[in-house]
Design an enzyme around this catalytic site. Structure first.
Site, PDB file in Angstrom:
ATOM      1  N   CYS A  50       0.805  -1.226   0.000  1.00  0.00           N
ATOM      2  CA  CYS A  50       0.000   0.000   0.000  1.00  0.00           C
ATOM      3  C   CYS A  50       0.835   1.272   0.000  1.00  0.00           C
ATOM      4  O   CYS A  50       0.823   2.018  -0.976  1.00  0.00           O
ATOM      5  CB  CYS A  50      -0.959  -0.021   1.186  1.00  0.00           C
ATOM      6  SG  CYS A  50      -2.198  -1.303   1.016  1.00  0.00           S
ATOM      7  N   LYS A  63       3.234   2.089  -3.125  1.00  0.00           N
ATOM      8  CA  LYS A  63       2.537   2.347  -4.407  1.00  0.00           C
ATOM      9  C   LYS A  63       1.567   3.509  -4.283  1.00  0.00           C
ATOM     10  O   LYS A  63       1.381   4.276  -5.231  1.00  0.00           O
ATOM     11  CB  LYS A  63       1.823   1.089  -4.912  1.00  0.00           C
ATOM     12  CG  LYS A  63       0.480   0.779  -4.296  1.00  0.00           C
ATOM     13  CD  LYS A  63      -0.207  -0.371  -5.029  1.00  0.00           C
ATOM     14  CE  LYS A  63      -1.418  -0.883  -4.312  1.00  0.00           C
ATOM     15  NZ  LYS A  63      -2.586   0.026  -4.349  1.00  0.00           N
TER      16      LYS A  63
HETATM   17  C1  UDX Z   1      -1.656   0.538   5.385  1.00  0.00           C
HETATM   18  C2  UDX Z   1      -2.582   1.503   6.122  1.00  0.00           C
HETATM   19  O1  UDX Z   1      -2.229   1.537   7.490  1.00  0.00           O
HETATM   20  C3  UDX Z   1      -4.021   1.049   5.980  1.00  0.00           C
HETATM   21  O2  UDX Z   1      -4.905   1.987   6.582  1.00  0.00           O
HETATM   22  C4  UDX Z   1      -4.379   0.950   4.501  1.00  0.00           C
HETATM   23  O3  UDX Z   1      -5.672   0.501   4.312  1.00  0.00           O
HETATM   24  C5  UDX Z   1      -3.405   0.031   3.807  1.00  0.00           C
HETATM   25  O4  UDX Z   1      -2.077   0.450   4.012  1.00  0.00           O
HETATM   26  P1  UDX Z   1      -0.572  -1.827   5.846  1.00  0.00           P
HETATM   27  O5  UDX Z   1       0.141  -1.627   4.575  1.00  0.00           O
HETATM   28  O6  UDX Z   1      -1.195  -3.136   6.132  1.00  0.00           O
HETATM   29  O7  UDX Z   1      -1.739  -0.696   6.002  1.00  0.00           O
HETATM   30  O8  UDX Z   1       0.486  -1.576   6.991  1.00  0.00           O
HETATM   31  P2  UDX Z   1       0.800  -0.514   8.128  1.00  0.00           P
HETATM   32  O9  UDX Z   1       0.518  -1.122   9.438  1.00  0.00           O
HETATM   33  O10 UDX Z   1       0.200   0.772   7.817  1.00  0.00           O
HETATM   34  O11 UDX Z   1       2.394  -0.411   7.940  1.00  0.00           O
HETATM   35  C6  UDX Z   1       2.906   0.026   6.726  1.00  0.00           C
HETATM   36  C7  UDX Z   1       4.430   0.007   6.769  1.00  0.00           C
HETATM   37  O12 UDX Z   1       4.880   1.073   7.602  1.00  0.00           O
HETATM   38  C8  UDX Z   1       5.022  -1.281   7.332  1.00  0.00           C
HETATM   39  O13 UDX Z   1       6.160  -1.622   6.598  1.00  0.00           O
HETATM   40  C9  UDX Z   1       5.411  -0.882   8.760  1.00  0.00           C
HETATM   41  O14 UDX Z   1       6.504  -1.636   9.236  1.00  0.00           O
HETATM   42  C10 UDX Z   1       5.819   0.580   8.561  1.00  0.00           C
HETATM   43  N1  UDX Z   1       5.683   1.414   9.768  1.00  0.00           N
HETATM   44  C11 UDX Z   1       4.447   1.580  10.327  1.00  0.00           C
HETATM   45  C12 UDX Z   1       6.829   2.045  10.280  1.00  0.00           C
HETATM   46  O15 UDX Z   1       7.934   1.892   9.784  1.00  0.00           O
HETATM   47  N2  UDX Z   1       6.678   2.844  11.381  1.00  0.00           N
HETATM   48  C13 UDX Z   1       5.461   3.052  11.976  1.00  0.00           C
HETATM   49  O16 UDX Z   1       5.399   3.792  12.958  1.00  0.00           O
HETATM   50  C14 UDX Z   1       4.306   2.393  11.435  1.00  0.00           C
END
Ligand code: UDX
Length: 463
Positions: A276, A279
């Site tokens: 997500c 992209k």
């Molecule tokens: C994300 C959005 O949170 C969600 O609302 C949307 O619908 C889809 O995209 P997701 O991709 O499942 O969800 O993961 P998320 O928990 O958001 O983490 C995204 C990335 O950010 C991960 O690689 C995570 O490790 C990283 N991250 C997240 C950080 O590096 N630091 C943070 O504080 C939070």
């Protein structure tokens, strides 16, 4: 209500299962025949906590069916389009699957249909869909097109769908808005049998935001891009902390105490990954560009994120000097915990860089190894964290799975060649690690050596 869901990926499968869970009669279609036959025989095509149980439960009571797109289009009064919109080489979202579904709807559907975009799409896709349907629909199809972006996160998708902060819909007719309200009413009222919490604690009622289609479409890209920006911001602060001798955990904690900033998504590390954020940031930059807006801020967010992997590998190099022939353990391959998804996972990019310099990788992940093997076959995949650490010069934590926090450090100390932990997520307790004789290196100025064990001050707000 009879509802159809087109596409059985993370969003489609969660949507179909949870809409059936709250009482609707759902038909979910999947064009990948192998995946469809798995689903029809009750085999899960992906790992997602709680989802398998929900699907089993609603199939048992006959509220969830799997089949072809054609059958799904005939079935439901409302059709949720949840097909993939992967990035094209230029960063635009590939909308060909959505167009494909629209063509079948135009040919097959009779009477009224509410067509709902749930895939992540660029602004004005709804307008394109409407135009496409008006051109191609033959049998007097009456329809409305609406937007209903999804905010679920992998690893917590069922919880996020059933207990959301908000439900956003974009509709340009009252009929469409009313239908969507009716579909989501059990979630708005939080009145349904919760498959996660037996005595489901009172959750805050979600806000039901009904707006126009363009705004709803933009809310999705803007929300994901803002969260990605928050992560890149704290990662830059982490670099600064490393240079000036500050502690990024303290800084993030102090920042997050301000409700205007908030504590979430301020965890520094090896960068954001998954299908997500990378992209969606790219697609949002492109959408803005096409509308004459130079979203340079997001270009920086992307650059900062891309540099995280190299920055982390440089830390490893500084510790291990020559990487050729060094044995390195990697804990965690998935882009985040509680998922088997390795798409755009920073861990894989780090492994490739280390291998390019001749390092030998021993890796372990609780769920994602099968998918990782398809991406990087020449790694020693191990049965657990201990086996991965055997005889290694360093242990790298790249995904913050809970089980890595519960490792028996004294046992681990007997297995490694060199007691060195490089924590790319600041997930481990420094005190635990160094009090067992390990050197600990975290992100953002956090490091400790065994001889410091006694003097380490555990701050209440660290892990
Ligand atoms: C994300 C959005 O949170 C969600 O609302 C949307 O619908 C889809 O995209 P997701 O991709 O499942 O969800 O993961 P998320 O928990 O958001 O983490 C995204 C990335 O950010 C991960 O690689 C995570 O490790 C990283 N991250 C997240 C950080 O590096 N630091 C943070 O504080 C939070």
């Amino acid at each position: 209500m009879k509802l159809s869901v087109i596409g059985a990926g993370y969003v489609g499968l969660t949507t179909a299962a949870c809409l059936a869970q709250i009482g609707h009669d759902v038909f979910c279609s999947e064009s990948d025949v192998e995946k469809l036959s798995k689903l029809q025989s009750g085999v899960m095509p992906l790992f997602e906590p709680h989802l398998e149980d929900v699907i089993e439960g609603v199939r048992k009571v006959g509220r969830l069916h799997f089949g072809s797109t054609e059958d799904a289009i005939v079935w439901g009064d409302a059709i949720f389009i949840c097909v993939g919109t992967p990035p094209l080489a230029n960063g635009d979202a590939d909308l060909s699957a959505i167009e494909g579904v629209a063509r079948v709807i135009a040919k097959r559907a009779i009477g009224y249909r509410l067509i709902i975009e749930k895939s992540t799409v660029p602004v004005q896709t709804g307008a394109q869909l409407r135009k496409h349907l008006s051109v191609h629909s033959t049998k007097g199809l009456k329809y409305d097109v609406a937007s209903n972006p999804e905010f679920l996160r992998e690893g917590t998708s069922v919880e996020d769908f059933l207990h959301p902060d908000r439900i956003v819909i974009g509709a340009d007719s009252q009929r469409a808005a009313d239908l969507l309200r009716e579909i989501y009413e059990p979630i708005v009222q939080q009145k349904f049998t919760c498959p996660i919490h037996p005595n489901c604690p009172k959750h805050k009622d979600p806000i039901f935001l009904a707006t126009d289609t363009n705004s709803a479409e933009l809310i999705k890209h803007a929300s994901n891009s803002f969260l990605a920006m928050k992560i890149s911001f704290i990662n830059m602060v982490a670099n600064l902390c490393e240079q000036v001798g500050a502690d990024v955990t303290e800084v993030a904690y102090g920042m997050g105490l301000d409700p205007r900033i908030g504590p979430s998504f301020l965890n520094p590390g090896i960068g954001f990954g998954g299908f997500c954020f990378p992209k969606d940031v790219q697609a949002f930059i492109r959408i803005a560009e096409k509308s004459g807006c130079d979203f340079s801020l997001l270009k920086e967010v992307e650059k900062i994120n891309q540099r995280r992997v190299e920055h982390f590998v440089e830390q490893v190099r500084k510790e291990l000097w020559v990487l050729r022939g060094k044995k390195i353990a990697v804990w965690g391959l998935a882009f985040k915990p509680n998922t088997d998804d390795v798409r755009f996972a920073p861990a894989l990019s780090i492994i490739r860089l280390l291998q390019a310099e001749g390092a030998l990788i021993r890796a372990y992940d609780p769920e994602a190894m099968e998918k990782a093997k398809k991406e990087i076959p020449d790694v020693t995949y191990c049965h657990d964290a201990y086996e991965a650490a055997e005889g290694t010069d360093a242990v790298l934590l790249l995904t913050e799975w809970e089980q890595f926090r519960k490792v028996d450090w004294s046992r681990l100390a007997t297995l490694v060649e060199r007691p060195l932990i490089i924590d790319g997520r600041n997930a481990l307790s420094r005190e635990d690690v160094v009090s067992n004789g390990f050197h600990y290196l975290g992100v953002g100025g956090i490091s400790a050596a065994p001889q410091m064990a006694k003097s380490l001050v555990s701050t209440s707000h660290s892990h």
